[in-house]
Design an enzyme around this catalytic site. Sequence first.
Site, PDB file in Angstrom:
ATOM      1  N   TYR A 101       0.878  -1.177   0.000  1.00 53.09           N
ATOM      2  CA  TYR A 101       0.000   0.000   0.000  1.00 53.09           C
ATOM      3  C   TYR A 101       0.912   1.223   0.000  1.00 53.09           C
ATOM      4  O   TYR A 101       2.072   1.151  -0.401  1.00 53.09           O
ATOM      5  CB  TYR A 101      -0.901  -0.124   1.251  1.00 53.09           C
ATOM      6  N   ARG A 111      -6.304  10.171 -10.903  1.00 54.53           N
ATOM      7  CA  ARG A 111      -5.686  10.869  -9.755  1.00 54.53           C
ATOM      8  C   ARG A 111      -5.208   9.815  -8.775  1.00 54.53           C
ATOM      9  O   ARG A 111      -5.877   9.489  -7.825  1.00 54.53           O
ATOM     10  CB  ARG A 111      -6.698  11.826  -9.120  1.00 54.53           C
ATOM     11  N   LYS A 162      -5.928  -1.786  -2.523  1.00 53.84           N
ATOM     12  CA  LYS A 162      -7.054  -1.568  -1.595  1.00 53.84           C
ATOM     13  C   LYS A 162      -7.742  -2.901  -1.289  1.00 53.84           C
ATOM     14  O   LYS A 162      -8.145  -3.161  -0.161  1.00 53.84           O
ATOM     15  CB  LYS A 162      -8.069  -0.597  -2.199  1.00 53.84           C
ATOM     16  N   GLU A 204     -12.495   4.845  -6.417  1.00 58.28           N
ATOM     17  CA  GLU A 204     -11.192   5.177  -5.837  1.00 58.28           C
ATOM     18  C   GLU A 204     -10.317   5.948  -6.810  1.00 58.28           C
ATOM     19  O   GLU A 204     -10.178   5.549  -7.980  1.00 58.28           O
ATOM     20  CB  GLU A 204     -10.476   3.859  -5.461  1.00 58.28           C
ATOM     21  N   ASP A 205      -9.746   7.012  -6.330  1.00 61.02           N
ATOM     22  CA  ASP A 205      -8.740   7.782  -7.068  1.00 61.02           C
ATOM     23  C   ASP A 205      -9.224   8.253  -8.446  1.00 61.02           C
ATOM     24  O   ASP A 205      -8.506   8.159  -9.451  1.00 61.02           O
ATOM     25  CB  ASP A 205      -7.416   7.008  -7.146  1.00 61.02           C
ATOM     26  N   ASP A 225     -14.149   6.449  -1.612  1.00 62.47           N
ATOM     27  CA  ASP A 225     -13.217   6.326  -0.489  1.00 62.47           C
ATOM     28  C   ASP A 225     -12.455   7.626  -0.236  1.00 62.47           C
ATOM     29  O   ASP A 225     -12.208   7.996   0.917  1.00 62.47           O
ATOM     30  CB  ASP A 225     -12.239   5.193  -0.833  1.00 62.47           C
ATOM     31  N   ASP A 226     -12.079   8.325  -1.301  1.00 61.66           N
ATOM     32  CA  ASP A 226     -11.270   9.536  -1.121  1.00 61.66           C
ATOM     33  C   ASP A 226     -12.082  10.657  -0.480  1.00 61.66           C
ATOM     34  O   ASP A 226     -11.570  11.424   0.324  1.00 61.66           O
ATOM     35  CB  ASP A 226     -10.684   9.982  -2.464  1.00 61.66           C
ATOM     36  N   ASN A 268      -0.471  11.515   0.028  1.00 66.39           N
ATOM     37  CA  ASN A 268       0.304  10.310  -0.275  1.00 66.39           C
ATOM     38  C   ASN A 268       0.870  10.413  -1.676  1.00 66.39           C
ATOM     39  O   ASN A 268       0.313  11.142  -2.496  1.00 66.39           O
ATOM     40  CB  ASN A 268      -0.603   9.083  -0.199  1.00 66.39           C
ATOM     41  N   ASN A 319      -4.976   7.413   7.663  1.00 66.56           N
ATOM     42  CA  ASN A 319      -5.203   6.929   6.301  1.00 66.56           C
ATOM     43  C   ASN A 319      -6.555   6.237   6.251  1.00 66.56           C
ATOM     44  O   ASN A 319      -6.954   5.587   7.228  1.00 66.56           O
ATOM     45  CB  ASN A 319      -4.091   5.940   5.914  1.00 66.56           C
TER      46      ASN A 319
HETATM   47  N1  LIG Z   1      -4.486  10.023   4.013  1.00 60.18           N
HETATM   48  C1  LIG Z   1      -5.487   9.561   3.307  1.00 60.18           C
HETATM   49  O1  LIG Z   1      -6.196   8.627   3.704  1.00 60.18           O
HETATM   50  C2  LIG Z   1      -5.815  10.163   1.995  1.00 60.18           C
HETATM   51  C3  LIG Z   1      -4.974  11.045   1.387  1.00 60.18           C
HETATM   52  N2  LIG Z   1      -5.299  11.570   0.174  1.00 60.18           N
HETATM   53  C4  LIG Z   1      -4.306  12.419  -0.474  1.00 60.18           C
HETATM   54  O2  LIG Z   1      -4.812  13.711  -0.646  1.00 60.18           O
HETATM   55  C5  LIG Z   1      -4.246  14.266  -1.833  1.00 60.18           C
HETATM   56  C6  LIG Z   1      -5.363  14.871  -2.650  1.00 60.18           C
HETATM   57  O3  LIG Z   1      -6.294  13.895  -3.039  1.00 60.18           O
HETATM   58  P1  LIG Z   1      -7.698  14.344  -3.677  1.00 60.18           P
HETATM   59  O4  LIG Z   1      -8.358  15.332  -2.811  1.00 60.18           O
HETATM   60  O5  LIG Z   1      -8.435  13.125  -4.025  1.00 60.18           O
HETATM   61  O6  LIG Z   1      -7.167  15.047  -5.018  1.00 60.18           O
HETATM   62  P2  LIG Z   1      -7.780  16.290  -5.739  1.00 60.18           P
HETATM   63  O7  LIG Z   1      -6.975  16.473  -6.965  1.00 60.18           O
HETATM   64  O8  LIG Z   1      -9.246  16.152  -5.831  1.00 60.18           O
HETATM   65  O9  LIG Z   1      -7.477  17.493  -4.708  1.00 60.18           O
HETATM   66  C7  LIG Z   1      -6.254  18.166  -4.567  1.00 60.18           C
HETATM   67  C8  LIG Z   1      -6.577  19.621  -4.426  1.00 60.18           C
HETATM   68  O10 LIG Z   1      -5.377  20.341  -4.142  1.00 60.18           O
HETATM   69  C9  LIG Z   1      -5.334  21.442  -5.025  1.00 60.18           C
HETATM   70  N3  LIG Z   1      -3.992  21.949  -5.235  1.00 60.18           N
HETATM   71  C10 LIG Z   1      -3.126  21.682  -6.248  1.00 60.18           C
HETATM   72  N4  LIG Z   1      -2.009  22.411  -6.105  1.00 60.18           N
HETATM   73  C11 LIG Z   1      -2.175  23.162  -4.998  1.00 60.18           C
HETATM   74  C12 LIG Z   1      -1.367  24.123  -4.351  1.00 60.18           C
HETATM   75  N5  LIG Z   1      -0.164  24.441  -4.811  1.00 60.18           N
HETATM   76  N6  LIG Z   1      -1.852  24.704  -3.243  1.00 60.18           N
HETATM   77  C13 LIG Z   1      -3.067  24.386  -2.766  1.00 60.18           C
HETATM   78  N7  LIG Z   1      -3.880  23.484  -3.341  1.00 60.18           N
HETATM   79  C14 LIG Z   1      -3.436  22.863  -4.435  1.00 60.18           C
HETATM   80  C15 LIG Z   1      -5.936  20.908  -6.298  1.00 60.18           C
HETATM   81  O11 LIG Z   1      -6.301  21.949  -7.191  1.00 60.18           O
HETATM   82  P3  LIG Z   1      -6.342  21.599  -8.774  1.00 60.18           P
HETATM   83  O12 LIG Z   1      -7.521  20.683  -8.945  1.00 60.18           O
HETATM   84  O13 LIG Z   1      -6.523  22.932  -9.405  1.00 60.18           O
HETATM   85  O14 LIG Z   1      -5.049  20.937  -9.114  1.00 60.18           O
HETATM   86  C16 LIG Z   1      -7.141  20.175  -5.737  1.00 60.18           C
HETATM   87  O15 LIG Z   1      -8.235  21.019  -5.482  1.00 60.18           O
HETATM   88  C17 LIG Z   1      -3.496  13.150  -2.541  1.00 60.18           C
HETATM   89  O16 LIG Z   1      -2.121  13.292  -2.319  1.00 60.18           O
HETATM   90  C18 LIG Z   1      -3.990  11.896  -1.865  1.00 60.18           C
HETATM   91  O17 LIG Z   1      -3.007  10.899  -1.784  1.00 60.18           O
HETATM   92  C19 LIG Z   1      -6.484  11.305  -0.462  1.00 60.18           C
HETATM   93  C20 LIG Z   1      -7.347  10.420   0.091  1.00 60.18           C
HETATM   94  C21 LIG Z   1      -7.045   9.741   1.344  1.00 60.18           C
HETATM   95  C1  LIG Z   2      -5.173   6.766   0.767  1.00 58.01           C
HETATM   96  C2  LIG Z   2      -5.847   7.139  -0.452  1.00 58.01           C
HETATM   97  O1  LIG Z   2      -6.945   6.685  -0.744  1.00 58.01           O
HETATM   98  C3  LIG Z   2      -5.219   8.095  -1.338  1.00 58.01           C
HETATM   99  O2  LIG Z   2      -4.172   8.628  -1.010  1.00 58.01           O
HETATM  100  O3  LIG Z   2      -5.784   8.336  -2.403  1.00 58.01           O
HETATM  101 MG   LIG Z   3      -7.476   7.008  -2.755  1.00 58.12          MG
END
Ligand SMILES: NC(=O)C1=CN([C@@H]2O[C@H](COP(=O)(O)OP(=O)(O)OC[C@H]3O[C@@H](n4cnc5c(N)ncnc54)[C@H](OP(=O)(O)O)[C@@H]3O)[C@@H](O)[C@H]2O)C=CC1
Ligand SMILES: CC(=O)C(=O)O
Ligand SMILES: [Mg+2]
Length: 540
Positions: free
Chosen positions: A96, A149, A167, A238-239, A261-262, A411, A448
Amino acid sequence: MSPNLHARARALLSDPLTNKGTAFTEEERDLFGLHGLLPPHVGTLESQIVRRRRALEEKENDFQRYAFLRELQDSNEVLFHALVQSDLPRMLPLVYTPTVGDGCERFSEIWRRTRGLFLSYPNRERIDEILADPAYDKVKVIVVSDGERILGLGDQGAGGMGIPIGKLALYTACAGIHPSEVLPILLDLGTDNHALREDPLYVGWRAPRVRGAEYDAFVERFVEAVDARFPGVLLQWEDFAGKNAYDLLGRYRDRLLSFNDDIQGTAATTVGTLLAAVRRTGKALADQRIVLFGAGAAGSGVAEMLVQAMMAQGLDETAARTRIWAVDRDGLVLSDFPRLPPQQRKLARDPAEIADWDVDGRNLVSLHDVIANVRPTVLIGTSGQKNAFDERCVRLMADGVERPVIFPLSNPVSRAEAHPEDLLDWTDGRAVVGTGSPFATPGITQVNNVYIFPGVGLGALAARARGVSDGMFMAAARRLSELGGATGGLLPPVTDLRHVALEVAVAVARCAQEEGLAGAGSEATTRDAIAASMWAAAYD
Ligand SMILES: NC(=O)C1=CN([C@@H]2O[C@H](COP(=O)(O)OP(=O)(O)OC[C@H]3O[C@@H](n4cnc5c(N)ncnc54)[C@H](OP(=O)(O)O)[C@@H]3O)[C@@H](O)[C@H]2O)C=CC1
Ligand SMILES: CC(=O)C(=O)O
Ligand SMILES: [Mg+2]
């Protein structure tokens, strides 16, 4: 021996669900005609774990370990899962995050054998035919991605398949869903990652991403086929990239037993951990000032669930929203932004509120500006932007907050908003730190969604729920928040993930019944019944 028996012997050994390798007994070797195809030694699952563990540790790096484990999974599933379950803290980072990120980026390089389904756009007329394979008769859980993504690594095209595979390995490891009951699916609608499309080794469909009406029609066709072939299946989105993540969840959450999930799993994990953290800092959630950095799928999901959790503590919705500031690519999210995605509209602040703010940023209200003016007690990163929580921001936040709560959740490790050691250093050890991926730094928590999705899936299936509601995720978050105490961490250690999944499942199943989404009081939803349904890796 008849040619049929020879063929069956080979089939038994080459199917990862039936292969036992050297652990086939003498009787089984007689019965299935396996003599000669195996070395004479008859081993046990335990001795096989020792042998594979040794080989695993001899690999030079974690990517090689990931590839080794993937090959093991494709040759002997019981042994793979027994090895994973034998040492979750060691194995989770290999199957993972963070290593699965390399696994997706280098998916084409290590692709060897079929696992799961690639439903590609050119095969859109064949989806029913592909799903009809009797090999999938037992499927109960599907994790599906379109690879756009992947973690914080962006568009990985067909390589995104590493995520559904990873997953689902955790559904088995944590929730005890049998490997024959899970199906990873990658919707291959092309990729906008030019380097991948130009890579001669790339195994996916080499075309720009299909978008708009054609994308929607393809997913609709997929959902109809899944619904017809697997009634009652649990499907985890997912993603998917932000807009699709929200659109698909909205469109299908009432048609299929499904969740994103996200958006939802991450929200429940984060809210659960925050409830545990604020208990420790002695100040209610409703009294926190929370800055979210990265308001995409994960960040917006977290924000909406925080609003619900604060409302449960007595705030009205407007008041709850005033406790949350969302910062995205263009700085603090403001209601006069020309193109606000729907999920950010409810989070946007009125520009009048910041009229008297002192800001450094010329064109935008930066994270630093927001910290300087809001003085947050909680800072959460879901931006995928490495080192975005820099020393200047963190020292400013920690000045005047006794226990700043800082969660760089992105991540894999290469995308984390901060390294936990730096956070502890810059706050003189006062920060309460949670990270999305595991770090060796003592005293931090891995926040996570693996703490939520296996239990939510298990609970929804046990209850035969008709849907996965926001209330079920809140029930999961609340139960999670109660589980860490005994061990001193905000959340239980990774070693306890099976127990966590069980407890979350019980809470989710009860909530489904209370909300009328499942029949009341079924035997199948007692803690004992759910525990008994959880498969632990062992040969039949
Ligand atoms: N710990 C956990 O369990 C989880 C962690 N995550 C992590 O969260 C992160 C985001 O995932 P997710 O929300 O699905 O992805 P998204 O792409 O939906 O969201 C990321 C957001 O960050 C914005 N962004 C990009 N660059 C910047 C910047 N320089 N400053 C501020 N904001 C910025 C993006 O804008 P734009 O769309 O314009 O690029 C977007 O709105 C990933 O790294 C993922 O691994 C996600 C799910 C679970
Ligand atoms: C953990 C997870 O789902 C992610 O980083 O997208
Ligand atoms: Mg995910």
